[in-house]
Design an enzyme around this catalytic site. Structure first.
Site, short mmCIF file in Angstrom:
data_model
loop_
_atom_site.label_atom_id
_atom_site.label_comp_id
_atom_site.label_asym_id
_atom_site.label_seq_id
_atom_site.Cartn_x
_atom_site.Cartn_y
_atom_site.Cartn_z
CD GLU A 55 -3.09 0.72 2.13
OE1 GLU A 55 -3.96 0.33 1.82
OE2 GLU A 55 -3.08 1.15 3.35
CE LYS A 57 -1.35 3.26 6.00
NZ LYS A 57 -2.56 2.80 6.99
CE LYS A 117 -7.79 0.25 2.90
NZ LYS A 117 -6.23 0.32 3.55
CD GLU A 166 -11.13 -2.46 5.89
OE1 GLU A 166 -10.19 -2.39 5.04
OE2 GLU A 166 -11.53 -1.73 6.77
CG ASN A 187 -8.67 -3.09 9.06
OD1 ASN A 187 -7.71 -2.99 9.69
ND2 ASN A 187 -9.02 -1.87 8.44
CD GLU A 217 -8.25 -5.34 4.66
OE1 GLU A 217 -8.84 -5.70 3.57
OE2 GLU A 217 -8.50 -4.45 5.03
CB SER A 218 -4.41 -2.85 9.69
OG SER A 218 -4.82 -2.28 8.76
#
Length: 273
Positions: A55, A57, A117, A166, A187, A217-218
Site C-alpha cells: 500500500e 499512503k 483504497k 473489509e 482489518n 489487513e493492518s
C-alpha cells in the site's frame, strides 16, 4: 462521532461536490475506462508472487504523517519488483493525504492489479475508480448497510471490477457476505478506536467461505507473521504502514519480501527455483 462516522460524513459531501463538477459521462471518456481489469484474485493466488498487497499512503488519522516525501512512481514500481502481488493506493485526501492522481500514476507505470483504497458509499465513486485505472474497489462493511454494500458490489461487477469487502468482526462478516464479492479482508485495526489486534484475523479466518480470497489487513510488521497467517488460511496480506514509514518504502518492501520467501523455503511452502 467516531473517526469512521466523520470520514463518511465528509465523503458524502465530497461525492456531492465532485459529481456536480465532473459528470459520469466525462468519467466514462477516460482512456482507462474500457481497459481490461487485471484480476487481484489471480495475482494473489499466483505461487510466483508473495500474496502481499503493498500500500501507498502518506498519512492516516491514527498515525498522522507517515511519509510525506515518497513518490508514487518509484514506490509502486519498487513494490512490484520486490514481488508484491498487487498495489493498494489511497485516494482519500482529507484523512489519508491521497488523491486520484496517485492511482493514475501507479497505473501508468505498473501492469498489475490496483486496489482503489477509499471510503466508497456511492456508485459515482465506482465509476470514478474505473476511470482512474483501478481493478478492484474496497467496500467497508462497517460503513454500509448490508443491502447497500451488496448493491454497490453488484454495480462494480457490472463494470468488470473486482470487490474486496473489509470486515472487523463476525457480525459484519455474516451480515454482509454476498455473491458479488471476490475477496474478503479482515482489518486488524478497529476503524472506531484504531487499536490493532492480529487475533481478529485468527478469529475470523475459518468463518470466511472458501469461495473468497482471504486477506489479512493492518498491523503486519514481521515476515514470520505472514507465515503464521498463511498457515491459518489467509492468501493475501495488505501491508502499508510498515513499508511507508521507511524513508525508502520500496527497499523496506524488498527486504521484507526477501525474508518472507526465505522463511517460506525453510517451511517447505515453496520450492527452490
Amino acid at each position: 462521532m467516531n473517526i469512521l462516522d466523520k470520514i463518511i460524513a465528509h465523503k458524502k459531501q465530497e461525492v456531492a461536490e465532485k459529481s456536480s463538477l465532473i459528470p459520469v459521462k466525462l468519467l466514462e471518456k477516460s482512456i482507462f475506462f474500457e481497459s481490461k481489469v487485471v484480476s487481484m484474485k489471480d495475482y494473489i493466488n499466483d505461487p510466483e508472487k508473495t500474496g502481499i498487497i503493498a500500500e501507498f499512503k502518506r498519512k492516516s488519522p491514527s498515525k498522522g504523517i507517515i511519509n510525506a516525501n515518497a513518490q508514487v512512481e518509484a514506490t509502486s514500481i519498487g513494490y512490484m519488483q520486490a514481488g508484491a502481488s498487487a498495489l493498494s493506493i489511497l485516494t482519500d485526501q482529507e484523512f489519508f493525504g491521497g488523491k486520484n492522481e496517485d492511482l493514475i500514476t501507479a497505473r501508468k507505470y505498473n501492469f498489475c492489479p490496483i486496489l482503489r483504497k477509499d471510503f466508497i458509499i456511492d456508485e459515482y465513486q465506482i465509476i470514478e475508480a474505473k476511470s482512474i485505472g483501478a481493478d478492484c474497489i474496497l467496500l467497508i462493511a462497517a460503513a454500509l448497510e448490508p443491502a447497500r454494500l451488496e448493491a454497490l458490489a453488484k454495480f462494480a461487477k457490472e463494470l468488470g471490477l473486482e470487490v474486496l469487502m473489509e470486515v472487523h468482526d463476525s457480525e459484519e462478516l455474516h451480515a454482509s457476505l454476498n455473491d458479488s464479492l471476490d475477496l474478503v479482508g479482515v482489518n486488524n485495526r478497529s476503524l472506531k478506536t484504531f487499536e490493532v489486534s492480529l487475533q481478529t484475523s485468527y478469529d475470523l479466518v475459518d468463518q470466511i467461505p472458501t469461495q473468497f480470497v482471504k486477506v489479512s489487513e493492518s498491523g503486519i510488521s514481521q515476515p514470520q507473521t505472514l507465515i503464521d497467517l498463511k498457515k491459518a488460511g489467509f492468501e493475501g496480506f495488505l501491508i502499508g504502514e510498515n513499508f511507508m514509514k521507511s524513508s525508502r518504502p520500496h527497499q523496506a518492501a524488498y527486504n521484507f519480501m526477501k525474508e518472507f520467501r526465505e522463511l517460506m523455503l525453510q517451511e517447505g511452502m515453496i520450492q527452490e527455483k
